[in-house]
Design a protein around this motif. Structure first.
Motif, PDB file in Angstrom:
ATOM      1  N   PHE A  57       0.837  -1.211   0.000  1.00  0.00           N
ATOM      2  CA  PHE A  57       0.000   0.000   0.000  1.00  0.00           C
ATOM      3  C   PHE A  57       0.872   1.261   0.000  1.00  0.00           C
ATOM      4  CE2 PHE A  57      -4.081  -1.878   2.142  1.00  0.00           C
ATOM      5  CZ  PHE A  57      -4.118  -2.848   1.160  1.00  0.00           C
ATOM      6  N   TYR A  58       2.061   1.146   0.598  1.00  0.00           N
ATOM      7  CA  TYR A  58       2.971   2.290   0.765  1.00  0.00           C
ATOM      8  C   TYR A  58       3.912   2.427  -0.446  1.00  0.00           C
ATOM      9  CZ  TYR A  58       6.630   5.024   3.220  1.00  0.00           C
ATOM     10  OH  TYR A  58       7.552   5.970   3.594  1.00  0.00           O
ATOM     11  N   SER A  59       3.854   1.442  -1.359  1.00  0.00           N
ATOM     12  CA  SER A  59       4.833   1.378  -2.455  1.00  0.00           C
ATOM     13  C   SER A  59       4.671   2.516  -3.473  1.00  0.00           C
ATOM     14  CB  SER A  59       4.687   0.022  -3.155  1.00  0.00           C
ATOM     15  OG  SER A  59       5.256   0.062  -4.426  1.00  0.00           O
ATOM     16  N   MET A  67      -2.817   5.895 -10.809  1.00  0.00           N
ATOM     17  CA  MET A  67      -2.689   7.051 -11.706  1.00  0.00           C
ATOM     18  C   MET A  67      -3.263   6.746 -13.099  1.00  0.00           C
ATOM     19  SD  MET A  67      -1.236   9.422  -9.947  1.00  0.00           S
ATOM     20  CE  MET A  67      -0.173   9.669  -8.549  1.00  0.00           C
ATOM     21  N   THR A 275     -13.931   9.546 -10.183  1.00  0.00           N
ATOM     22  CA  THR A 275     -12.979   9.351  -9.079  1.00  0.00           C
ATOM     23  C   THR A 275     -13.327   8.081  -8.311  1.00  0.00           C
ATOM     24  OG1 THR A 275     -12.906  11.756  -8.882  1.00  0.00           O
ATOM     25  CG2 THR A 275     -11.910  10.511  -7.107  1.00  0.00           C
ATOM     26  N   LEU A 279     -11.020   4.760  -8.025  1.00  0.00           N
ATOM     27  CA  LEU A 279     -10.565   4.312  -6.705  1.00  0.00           C
ATOM     28  C   LEU A 279     -10.916   2.841  -6.473  1.00  0.00           C
ATOM     29  CD1 LEU A 279      -9.429   4.843  -3.867  1.00  0.00           C
ATOM     30  CD2 LEU A 279     -11.681   5.637  -3.185  1.00  0.00           C
ATOM     31  N   CYS A 283      -8.257  -0.110  -5.927  1.00  0.00           N
ATOM     32  CA  CYS A 283      -8.287  -0.891  -4.691  1.00  0.00           C
ATOM     33  C   CYS A 283      -8.277  -2.384  -5.019  1.00  0.00           C
ATOM     34  CB  CYS A 283      -9.532  -0.514  -3.890  1.00  0.00           C
ATOM     35  SG  CYS A 283      -9.730  -1.463  -2.394  1.00  0.00           S
ATOM     36  N   PHE A 287      -5.120  -4.821  -4.059  1.00  0.00           N
ATOM     37  CA  PHE A 287      -5.344  -5.955  -3.163  1.00  0.00           C
ATOM     38  C   PHE A 287      -4.896  -7.261  -3.824  1.00  0.00           C
ATOM     39  CE2 PHE A 287      -7.528  -3.500   0.000  1.00  0.00           C
ATOM     40  CZ  PHE A 287      -7.389  -4.264   1.151  1.00  0.00           C
TER      41      PHE A 287
ATOM     42  N   ILE B   4      -6.907   9.464  -3.346  1.00  0.00           N
ATOM     43  CA  ILE B   4      -6.472   9.247  -4.730  1.00  0.00           C
ATOM     44  C   ILE B   4      -6.342  10.594  -5.460  1.00  0.00           C
ATOM     45  CG2 ILE B   4      -8.734   8.868  -5.883  1.00  0.00           C
ATOM     46  CD1 ILE B   4      -7.325   6.398  -7.214  1.00  0.00           C
ATOM     47  N   LEU B   5      -7.218  11.543  -5.132  1.00  0.00           N
ATOM     48  CA  LEU B   5      -7.118  12.867  -5.766  1.00  0.00           C
ATOM     49  C   LEU B   5      -5.860  13.600  -5.297  1.00  0.00           C
ATOM     50  CD1 LEU B   5     -10.839  14.051  -5.667  1.00  0.00           C
ATOM     51  CD2 LEU B   5      -9.527  13.359  -7.674  1.00  0.00           C
ATOM     52  N   MET B   7      -3.114  12.147  -4.446  1.00  0.00           N
ATOM     53  CA  MET B   7      -1.989  11.498  -5.164  1.00  0.00           C
ATOM     54  C   MET B   7      -1.773  12.163  -6.517  1.00  0.00           C
ATOM     55  SD  MET B   7      -2.805   7.481  -4.524  1.00  0.00           S
ATOM     56  CE  MET B   7      -1.463   6.853  -5.521  1.00  0.00           C
ATOM     57  N   VAL B  32       2.551  11.068  -1.604  1.00  0.00           N
ATOM     58  CA  VAL B  32       1.852  10.172  -2.539  1.00  0.00           C
ATOM     59  C   VAL B  32       1.728   8.785  -1.914  1.00  0.00           C
ATOM     60  CG1 VAL B  32       2.069   8.967  -4.757  1.00  0.00           C
ATOM     61  CG2 VAL B  32       2.464  11.421  -4.638  1.00  0.00           C
ATOM     62  N   GLN B  33       2.814   8.301  -1.316  1.00  0.00           N
ATOM     63  CA  GLN B  33       2.798   6.962  -0.708  1.00  0.00           C
ATOM     64  C   GLN B  33       1.780   6.883   0.437  1.00  0.00           C
ATOM     65  OE1 GLN B  33       7.214   7.191  -0.275  1.00  0.00           O
ATOM     66  NE2 GLN B  33       7.102   5.010  -0.684  1.00  0.00           N
ATOM     67  N   GLN B  36      -1.742   7.012  -0.766  1.00  0.00           N
ATOM     68  CA  GLN B  36      -2.133   5.718  -1.356  1.00  0.00           C
ATOM     69  C   GLN B  36      -2.613   4.758  -0.267  1.00  0.00           C
ATOM     70  OE1 GLN B  36      -0.291   3.755  -4.966  1.00  0.00           O
ATOM     71  NE2 GLN B  36       0.749   2.661  -3.347  1.00  0.00           N
ATOM     72  N   ILE B  37      -1.919   4.754   0.866  1.00  0.00           N
ATOM     73  CA  ILE B  37      -2.351   3.885   1.980  1.00  0.00           C
ATOM     74  C   ILE B  37      -3.784   4.243   2.374  1.00  0.00           C
ATOM     75  CG2 ILE B  37      -2.010   3.321   4.422  1.00  0.00           C
ATOM     76  CD1 ILE B  37       0.945   3.628   4.080  1.00  0.00           C
ATOM     77  N   ALA B  39      -6.092   5.907   0.685  1.00  0.00           N
ATOM     78  CA  ALA B  39      -7.075   5.660  -0.384  1.00  0.00           C
ATOM     79  C   ALA B  39      -7.429   4.179  -0.477  1.00  0.00           C
ATOM     80  CB  ALA B  39      -6.521   6.169  -1.715  1.00  0.00           C
ATOM     81  N   ILE B  40      -6.417   3.329  -0.553  1.00  0.00           N
ATOM     82  CA  ILE B  40      -6.661   1.902  -0.808  1.00  0.00           C
ATOM     83  C   ILE B  40      -7.258   1.208   0.422  1.00  0.00           C
ATOM     84  CG2 ILE B  40      -5.594  -0.299  -1.486  1.00  0.00           C
ATOM     85  CD1 ILE B  40      -5.744   1.914  -3.720  1.00  0.00           C
TER      86      ILE B  40
END
Lengths: 434, 143
Positions: A57-59, A67, A275, A279, A283, A287, B4-5, B7, B32-33, B36-37, B39-40
């Motif tokens: 998730f942090y990558s 994007m 959006t 998203l 996700c 996952f 996400i926005l 990012m 950004v990282q 992402q956490i 958002a996901i």
């Protein structure tokens, strides 16, 4: 029991969980965790589970996925897909099967700004299917064309499947994108030719539309200018090394928003829906990658990839013969699994073999995408076919599957040509800087 | 959705700044990282509700209603178990980050709230699996 036996049991259990309808991402994570705990220690498996989730998730490299996904959803919300279709129809609508040929080229055009096959099929299906119905096009031909042409979305750059493949194999995403360009154009031509030949044999399936003047044709090109600019900026920027893949995706998403605002098509509601859609897809993909990473650790400790690599590498076959076997495994797997899931499951297993055989991983990425494309249109798990069924509920599922058959043949021919002439995929990447 | 926005926006500002004004946004990659956490992780439950997590549907859908109920109960139990494990282990990871003071490499933003965040975002997923388990069991019991 040996680690390899445990690994095989793990794969079987995971496939059973897939069949029982547990989400693929969760099944991979669960089996990966349990298998790792059995072969190592429970404490080590706890560590892997938490670390893998957090790190994926942090990558930053993985941020390229949201994007490009959101770039595609904004492109749709900005009305780009409809204008592409109108332009394609103005140019080829007067041919036999003109509306379906226009659909193929519009899908190719939308594929140049969207990296998902289902999104391309859904987007174009909503626009093209009502038009084809209005002009009395055959349902089987119409639905089959949209389902199959949607797959161009993952071959013509940008492509979410190529991004994930690039991350798994540590290959340059920019080079992979460029590699998909010529095969994508070739496949679009094959698809259009397939439609033309079908309608040549049976003109009633796709009656020609009214002819358009050259002036109207020229004016219609304004509908593709924005796509060319966006594609040129994003893929050209990647090709020339201006942007990293994540930056290119963000610029593409912002570009699509600007186009939508300039065209006055992107209102608040469309922005919100785009959006949200982006998203949810992001996700789902992240996952799956996280689940595959946990499962990949289990596979590595079971030594299956290395044993498989040794076994296949030891077969008295030339490299292309082994590639043929791997392709066949992908082809069969595609009947039962989504292309993304198939790639994240199989690539880590066969990666050591590909490296040991010195196979060009950029070229193989394109081969894998073509095989994935076959997977999303073949029964029983043909995701694109289900998407089209959702848009055209009155057309039986069997008719749509029947409709994709000519395109499946075109895909197989394209695959064989790429195997015979790998330069089609490897020529352009040799000039890429990223 | 804000994640996400953010990012897209941060990366866009960073790129335009770097290419046109020769100015980089400080800590852009870190932000950004972390976005992402957020958002996901927080989208997982909603993704599950709208059925966007990929599942292989063709086999179970052909079975009788009661058999489907049995299978769905089992699958919900597995999902519930997995996410309880995730909550627990991400909480432990967050605590480790907190005690070791782990942070992002550029802006030195502490990581532990984000590990706790993933654990927190997994709670609604557990509740969804629990609800799915109860309704599947009801399907099995109901005549």
């Amino acid at each position: 029991m040996s680690p390899v036996t445990i690994g095989i049991i793990g794969i079987v259990v995971m496939l059973i969980m897939f069949l029982l309808r547990l989400p693929i991402a969760f099944a991979m994570a669960l089996v990966g965790f349990a298998g790792f705990a059995y072969l190592s220690t429970t404490q080590a498996a706890f560590g892997i589970l938490a670390r893998d989730i957090f790190e994926q998730f942090y990558s930053y490299p993985l941020s390229v996925i949201p994007m490009f996904i959101i770039m595609g959803t904004f492109a749709y919300a900005s009305g780009i897909s409809r204008r592409l279709y109108d332009t394609a129809y103005t140019w080829v609508g007067q041919l036999r099967g003109g509306l379906t040929i226009a659909t193929v080229f519009a899908c190719a055009g939308f594929g140049a700004i969207c990296g998902s096959s289902t999104a391309t099929a859904a987007t174009m299906g909503k626009i093209a299917l009502p038009e084809m119905k209005r002009y009395n096009y055959d349902d089987t031909l119409a639905t089959g064309t949209v389902a199959a042409s949607g797959t161009l979305g993952i071959l013509i750059p940008p492509s979410t499947v190529l991004i994930v493949y690039g991350i798994l194999t540590e290959e340059s995403i920019g080079k992979l994108f460029i590699a998909g360009l010529l095969p994508g154009i070739l496949l679009s031509i094959f698809f259009a030719a397939a439609v033309f030949l079908i309608c040549l044999r049976n003109p009633a399936l796709g009656p020609p539309g009214a002819p358009t003047s050259w002036g109207k044709k020229a004016r219609s090109l304004t509908g593709v200018i924005e796509t060319l600019i966006l594609f040129g900026l994003v893929i050209g920027g990647l090709f020339l090394g201006w942007f990293s893949p994540t930056q290119a995706g963000a610029i593409g998403a912002l570009g699509a928003i600007v186009i939508g605002l300039a065209r006055r098509e992107l209102n608040w509601r469309a922005f919100y829906e785009a959006t949200k859609d982006g998203l949810l897809t992001s996700c789902m993909v992240l996952f799956i990658i996280t689940g595959a990473t946990i499962f990949g650790h289990f596979m590595a400790i079971s030594r299956i990839p290395f044993v498989l690599a040794d076994w296949l590498g030891g077969l008295p076959l030339p490299t292309m013969g082994i590639v043929g076997i791997i392709s066949f495994i992908f082809f069969i797997g595609g009947f039962f699994m989504d292309s993304m899931a198939l790639i994240v499951l199989l690539i880590p297993i066969i990666y050591p073999l590909l490296v040991s055989l010195n196979i060009d991983l950029i070229w193989f990425g394109v081969i894998v995408v073509l095989l994935g494309e076959m997977g999303v249109i073949t029964p029983p798990v043909g995701v694109n076919v289900f998407v089209i069924k959702g848009i055209a509920p009155d057309v039986p599922l069997e008719s749509i599957f029947k409709g994709i058959m000519p395109f499946l043949v075109a895909l197989i021919i394209c695959l064989l040509i790429l195997m015979a002439f790998p330069q089609i995929a490897t020529f352009l990447p040799s000039f890429a800087r990223y | 959705m804000a994640g996400i926005l953010v990012m897209v926006l941060i990366t866009g500002i960073d790129v335009v700044g770097a290419k046109i004004f020769l100015w980089r946004l400080f800590g852009a990659i870190d932000m950004v990282q972390l976005s992402q956490i957020v958002a996901i992780a927080f989208a997982c439950a909603f993704t599950l509700i709208v059925g966007r997590h990929v599942r292989v549907e063709f086999l179970v859908a052909r079975l009788p209603r009661r058999a489907q109920g049995v299978i769905d109960s089992f699958v919900s139990l597995l999902g519930l178990g997995l996410f309880i494990l995730i909550i627990w282990r991400l909480y432990v990871l967050g605590h480790t980050f907190q005690t070791t003071g782990e942070s992002t490499p550029t802006a030195y933003i502490p990581l532990y709230p984000f590990a706790y965040g993933i654990a927190l975002a997994s709670i609604p997923v557990c509740l969804l699996f629990l609800q799915e388990l109860i309704s599947s069991l009801a399907k099995v019991v109901k005549r």
